[in-house]
Design a protein around this motif. Structure first.
Motif, PDB file in Angstrom:
ATOM      1  N   ASP A  45       0.822  -1.214   0.000  1.00 15.35           N
ATOM      2  CA  ASP A  45       0.000   0.000   0.000  1.00 15.35           C
ATOM      3  C   ASP A  45       0.856   1.264   0.000  1.00 15.35           C
TER       4      ASP A  45
ATOM      5  N   SER B  30      -4.606   5.178  -0.902  1.00 16.00           N
ATOM      6  CA  SER B  30      -3.645   4.360  -1.644  1.00 16.00           C
ATOM      7  C   SER B  30      -3.596   2.920  -1.177  1.00 16.00           C
ATOM      8  N   LEU B  32      -4.087  -0.655  -1.911  1.00 17.48           N
ATOM      9  CA  LEU B  32      -4.068  -1.283  -3.236  1.00 17.48           C
ATOM     10  C   LEU B  32      -5.381  -2.006  -3.538  1.00 17.48           C
ATOM     11  N   THR B  33      -5.743  -2.016  -4.789  1.00 15.91           N
ATOM     12  CA  THR B  33      -6.849  -2.856  -5.240  1.00 15.91           C
ATOM     13  C   THR B  33      -6.330  -4.301  -5.358  1.00 15.91           C
ATOM     14  N   ALA B  36      -4.035  -4.614  -8.260  1.00 18.22           N
ATOM     15  CA  ALA B  36      -2.714  -4.036  -8.000  1.00 18.22           C
ATOM     16  C   ALA B  36      -1.882  -4.970  -7.133  1.00 18.22           C
ATOM     17  N   ALA B 218      -4.579   4.556  -5.351  1.00 16.88           N
ATOM     18  CA  ALA B 218      -4.564   3.133  -4.994  1.00 16.88           C
ATOM     19  C   ALA B 218      -3.291   2.438  -5.461  1.00 16.88           C
ATOM     20  N   SER B 219      -2.189   3.151  -5.354  1.00 15.14           N
ATOM     21  CA  SER B 219      -0.928   2.640  -5.884  1.00 15.14           C
ATOM     22  C   SER B 219       0.164   2.621  -4.825  1.00 15.14           C
ATOM     23  N   THR B 262       1.335  -1.086 -10.245  1.00 16.00           N
ATOM     24  CA  THR B 262       0.198  -0.942  -9.321  1.00 16.00           C
ATOM     25  C   THR B 262      -0.659   0.248  -9.750  1.00 16.00           C
ATOM     26  N   SER B 266      -4.536  -0.579 -10.802  1.00 15.34           N
ATOM     27  CA  SER B 266      -5.637   0.024 -10.035  1.00 15.34           C
ATOM     28  C   SER B 266      -6.458   0.994 -10.866  1.00 15.34           C
ATOM     29  N   GLU B 269     -10.302   0.666 -11.582  1.00 13.29           N
ATOM     30  CA  GLU B 269     -11.128   0.855 -10.395  1.00 13.29           C
ATOM     31  C   GLU B 269     -11.102   2.320  -9.952  1.00 13.29           C
TER      32      GLU B 269
END
Lengths: 377, 377
Positions: A45, B30, B32-33, B36, B218-219, B262, B266, B269
């Motif tokens: 994350d 951030s 992560l999905t 990712a 989300a990275s 990532t 992501s 989304e």
């Protein structure tokens, strides 16, 4: 195959080649260790490294960024102070931006990485190159720096140790001596040495050393390190006038993310592996000797002292002129045999790193070259 | 606990807090999905993004960096051209370094991030700040830019949209209008908007926009994006004189590693989630209203238009003066309750983001505050 929607493609990003034998010079030094692979998942994350930050990246105690940067890196690099960067080029630019002004000259080796020229351009300084000996060895003579420095009065001397094309290891210690006598600061670009071979800034008479996490320190990218002697910290690591915990040249914090934890998690293994560098050199020399028996000419220094090797490979080029796939035949043949790292289309010269492959795998690579030649003869 | 060898600690890096309810403003955008997280593992090794590189990062077709940067990002950002950076601050410095010269002035909002000041310092430009309205709202009036621009003739106008302290969303479109009338380029620092809320550079009358992967997309970090209008590409994305595939200001390639995958994985989304921004604003407003019922004063704009919230919390400060753990009691009490994100020692003001937590989790956070107050009353 139907053209896939790019948005859909983003949802299943894959590396089809990830389990092949890897001989790509860019990649062999940065295959993650098991510890790094675990840390990668744990700290994926964004800003996870900053869980316990109190204002300065290199003060963070958990994960132990502080101990890594301040206690472990300096002795490893043979410097007084170390700092985190996004990569070797970014460390070079930080030094250039701190030490030079537009219009200045810097003296570098002819084998310098392209990004050294781009960093110089970004800083507005002129690059003067000390030539190499040309084909086939491309050796840069340390003594060549003498005249270049005397003539151009550079603000910095930089040497690529080794270069990324031929894997030549110049006499950096002698260049450092020459630079020191001339009173010019000296930077080692160790993108292909720091993390692979034993290298100490101080022993090379240097003022700065940069390393690359994603080239040679078993780390995800972008990541790098910059080491320096005490003499330069005030200038390069100058503190912001408005933010007493932030270095101006770092824009505050640099590596605020997962590449830092892979760099840290791999470090214990990296520190150990450099001690076995002679085994790597032997492997490279053995491979080179076998290649020469097939009629490939090894470029660069002989005997070779690094795992990065360049060969002229006329036999493959000649085949490429006759087959339907043209230059791509070699890439295809190797991929079918589970070998990764020769650029698609490349046949005239082969750039190979023997660093990540085992002896058995290298034997298999050699046998594969032999088989491919036989197949098309 | 015995002091552990730092080298040993590197081998088992862990985030003890990773499964807690996260309300830390730095981190909520951030996480992560799933896509990712998979990409992270697949592309962990250094330079894995470069498997199929033909010389320019943003030309890479597999993984689809080209499509991401050239086809998907520009419409998402509402700009003509996009480029990858290490983060918002790095994008800001790239623009400053391209558009200004040392001694120039730039006009920014008083709520600017610390790194804007550091980037200005690195570029040698002077920062002039348009003031905010002070306690308790800290609102920056767009009209304030009028005078500052007239008086200081800046080379660039920058606004933080929103700022990271109060979560105030300034009238960027109006500031853009003012800047345009004065003929001054205008940059949006969207570190806390791009990837969270719908934001289009063009609609805000801006020339540049920067976003942060590790803050709001989300990275993993370090990662970011810089968008611009066609007018500026030649200047900011100028090509190296010696390397026709490399942008000088990027030092060639920037995001050569795992944060890029990532960011890409992501993106589908992220592109969707910004459409549900009103739900996030509602959540924040609901949370803020409940906090105010407990006697916490919300700082910044009311009604609030962002998930980043600041509260004065005198009741916690008063408790901290009486207990053995002093300011750390609150951090401890929250951690025991599975809540993460209040800085250790922080009690006077609370910085909270409601972005990542569900309604139920936020109810639980509110109830926990209530319980902690009751416990110490």
């Amino acid at each position: 195959m139907a053209q896939q929607d790019p948005l859909e493609r983003l949802l299943s990003l894959e590396r089809p080649n990830k389990d092949l034998i890897n001989i790509m010079p860019l990649q062999t030094g940065s295959v993650l260790t098991e510890a790094a692979r675990k840390a990668l998942i744990e700290f994926g994350d964004g800003y996870s490294v900053c869980d316990f930050c109190t204002g300065r990246l290199t003060d963070i105690v958990n994960p132990p960024v502080n101990a890594f940067v301040n206690d472990l890196l300096p002795p490893f690099l043979g410097c007084d102070r170390a700092i985190l960067t996004y990569g070797a080029r970014d460390g070079i630019f930080m030094v250039l931006h701190s030490l030079t002004k537009p219009g200045d000259v810097i003296v570098v080796d002819k084998n310098r990485h392209y990004s050294t020229a781009v960093a110089a351009e970004r800083a507005g300084v002129t690059l003067v190159e000390v030539p190499h000996s040309g084909h086939p060895e491309y050796v840069v003579d340390a003594e060549g720096f003498q005249d270049a420095i005397a003539e151009h009065k550079p603000s910095l001397v930089l040497v690529t140790y080794p270069d990324g094309k031929f894997g030549n290891v110049p006499d950096a210690a002698r260049i450092g001596e020459i630079a020191r006598e001339a009173g010019v600061p000296f930077l080692i670009n160790g993108a292909y040495s720091v993390g692979r071979m034993p290298v100490k800034m101080r022993e090379l008479n240097a003022d700065f050393i940069v390393g690359s996490g994603h080239k040679s320190m078993a780390s995800a990218g972008p990541s790098g390190v910059l080491g320096m002697s005490n003499q330069w910290t005030e200038r390069v690591l100058r503190i912001s006038a408005t933010n007493k915990k932030k270095e101006v040249e770092c824009l505050g914090c640099t590596l605020r993310g997962v590449p830092l934890v892979t760099l840290m998690a791999s470090f214990p293994e990296v520190q150990e592996r450099v001690k076995a560098w002679d085994v790597q050199v032997e492997k490279a020399q053995h491979f080179s000797a076998a290649m020469q028996q097939f009629g490939f000419e090894q470029l660069g220094e002989k005997p070779h002292r690094h795992d990065m090797l360049s060969f002229t490979s006329n036999v493959f080029y000649e085949i490429s002129q006759k087959v339907r796939e043209r230059g791509y035949f070699l890439y295809k043949e190797l991929k079918e045999r589970g070998i990764w790292g020769i650029q698609p289309g490349q046949t005239k010269t082969l750039k190979i790193s023997t660093y990540a492959a085992t002896d058995e795998q290298l034997e298999y690579v050699l046998q594969s070259f032999k088989d491919i030649i036989a197949k098309y003869s």
